[in-house]
Design a protein around this motif. Structure first.
Motif, PDB file in Angstrom:
ATOM      1  N   LYS A   1       2.895   3.813  -1.722  1.00 12.83           N
ATOM      2  CA  LYS A   1       1.824   4.811  -1.538  1.00 12.83           C
ATOM      3  C   LYS A   1       1.659   5.599  -2.544  1.00 12.83           C
ATOM      4  CE  LYS A   1       0.646   8.795   1.103  1.00 12.83           C
ATOM      5  NZ  LYS A   1       0.255   9.537   0.010  1.00 12.83           N
ATOM      6  N   LEU A   2       2.744   6.173  -3.274  1.00 13.72           N
ATOM      7  CA  LEU A   2       2.816   6.985  -4.448  1.00 13.72           C
ATOM      8  C   LEU A   2       2.162   6.385  -5.597  1.00 13.72           C
ATOM      9  CD1 LEU A   2       6.369   8.931  -3.455  1.00 13.72           C
ATOM     10  CD2 LEU A   2       3.720   9.833  -3.304  1.00 13.72           C
ATOM     11  N   THR A   3       2.556   5.017  -5.774  1.00 16.12           N
ATOM     12  CA  THR A   3       2.105   4.314  -6.873  1.00 16.12           C
ATOM     13  C   THR A   3       0.621   4.023  -6.788  1.00 16.12           C
ATOM     14  OG1 THR A   3       4.383   2.976  -6.860  1.00 16.12           O
ATOM     15  CG2 THR A   3       2.395   1.657  -7.755  1.00 16.12           C
ATOM     16  N   LEU A   4       0.241   3.793  -5.527  1.00 13.28           N
ATOM     17  CA  LEU A   4      -1.412   3.555  -5.364  1.00 13.28           C
ATOM     18  C   LEU A   4      -2.029   4.643  -5.655  1.00 13.28           C
ATOM     19  CD1 LEU A   4      -1.461   1.259  -2.417  1.00 13.28           C
ATOM     20  CD2 LEU A   4      -1.987   0.595  -4.467  1.00 13.28           C
ATOM     21  N   ASP A   5      -1.373   6.116  -5.392  1.00 15.27           N
ATOM     22  CA  ASP A   5      -1.953   7.323  -5.492  1.00 15.27           C
ATOM     23  C   ASP A   5      -2.090   7.635  -7.253  1.00 15.27           C
ATOM     24  OD1 ASP A   5      -2.043   7.904  -2.929  1.00 15.27           O
ATOM     25  OD2 ASP A   5      -0.148   9.150  -3.154  1.00 15.27           O
TER      26      ASP A   5
ATOM     27  N   VAL B   1       2.459  -6.043  -0.869  1.00 13.44           N
ATOM     28  CA  VAL B   1       1.397  -5.177  -1.237  1.00 13.44           C
ATOM     29  C   VAL B   1       0.007  -5.519  -0.405  1.00 13.44           C
ATOM     30  CG1 VAL B   1      -0.091  -4.495  -3.150  1.00 13.44           C
ATOM     31  CG2 VAL B   1       2.350  -4.851  -3.628  1.00 13.44           C
ATOM     32  N   LYS B   2      -0.046  -7.254  -0.215  1.00 14.89           N
ATOM     33  CA  LYS B   2      -1.210  -7.416   0.540  1.00 14.89           C
ATOM     34  C   LYS B   2      -1.070  -6.916   2.137  1.00 14.89           C
ATOM     35  CE  LYS B   2      -1.866 -11.853  -1.806  1.00 14.89           C
ATOM     36  NZ  LYS B   2      -1.701 -13.216  -1.766  1.00 14.89           N
ATOM     37  N   GLN B   3      -0.138  -6.875   2.546  1.00 21.60           N
ATOM     38  CA  GLN B   3       0.095  -6.412   3.852  1.00 21.60           C
ATOM     39  C   GLN B   3      -0.147  -4.916   3.856  1.00 21.60           C
ATOM     40  OE1 GLN B   3       0.725  -8.611   6.590  1.00 21.60           O
ATOM     41  NE2 GLN B   3       0.165  -6.436   7.684  1.00 21.60           N
ATOM     42  N   TYR B   4       0.305  -4.150   3.080  1.00 18.53           N
ATOM     43  CA  TYR B   4       0.100  -2.902   3.073  1.00 18.53           C
ATOM     44  C   TYR B   4      -1.577  -2.409   3.123  1.00 18.53           C
ATOM     45  CZ  TYR B   4       0.106   1.950   1.508  1.00 18.53           C
ATOM     46  OH  TYR B   4      -0.364   3.505   1.527  1.00 18.53           O
ATOM     47  N   PHE B   5      -2.194  -3.310   2.211  1.00 11.50           N
ATOM     48  CA  PHE B   5      -3.775  -2.988   2.410  1.00 11.50           C
ATOM     49  C   PHE B   5      -4.378  -3.440   3.397  1.00 11.50           C
ATOM     50  CE2 PHE B   5      -3.478  -2.599  -2.595  1.00 11.50           C
ATOM     51  CZ  PHE B   5      -4.415  -1.750  -2.331  1.00 11.50           C
ATOM     52  N   LYS B   6      -3.707  -4.252   4.093  1.00 14.69           N
ATOM     53  CA  LYS B   6      -4.362  -4.937   5.581  1.00 14.69           C
ATOM     54  C   LYS B   6      -3.844  -3.677   6.657  1.00 14.69           C
ATOM     55  CE  LYS B   6      -3.580  -9.810   5.037  1.00 14.69           C
ATOM     56  NZ  LYS B   6      -2.827 -11.091   5.523  1.00 14.69           N
TER      57      LYS B   6
END
Length: 94
Positions: free
Chosen positions: A54-58, A74-79
């Motif tokens: 989450k922090l990385t994506l921020d 990472v794919k699962q996070y976006f899902k």
């Protein structure tokens, strides 16, 4: 949690005790390809892996660049977090 963009090693990192958690990337055509995640034991199970991502994506979002998820994690996070869908390049559907 303090996430550092280690540009020399091309990964985001978090120091966890004497261990290192990393999310490796490559940048191509204004996109971050998140190619590999490596977490210390129990890091992911405790929710720290998701917090780190989450922090990385921020951090990536601040650059205005898109993200291409290349790992199952990472794919699962976006899902699971559809509110981040805008960070995916056109044509990528998860």
């Amino acid at each position: 949690m303090n996430v550092i963009d280690n540009t020399e090693m091309r990964h985001f990192e978090v120091v966890e005790g004497d261990r290192l958690a990393t999310i490796e990337y490559q940048i191509q055509e204004k996109k971050y390809f998140l190619t590999r995640v490596e977490f210390p034991p129990k890091f992911e199970e405790s929710g720290k892996g998701e917090e780190m991502l989450k922090l990385t994506l921020d951090m990536i979002e601040e650059t205005g660049m898109r993200v291409v998820p290349m790992t199952k994690f990472v794919k699962q996070y976006f899902k699971n977090h559809r509110e981040r869908k805008h960070m995916l390049p056109v044509g990528i559907h998860l």
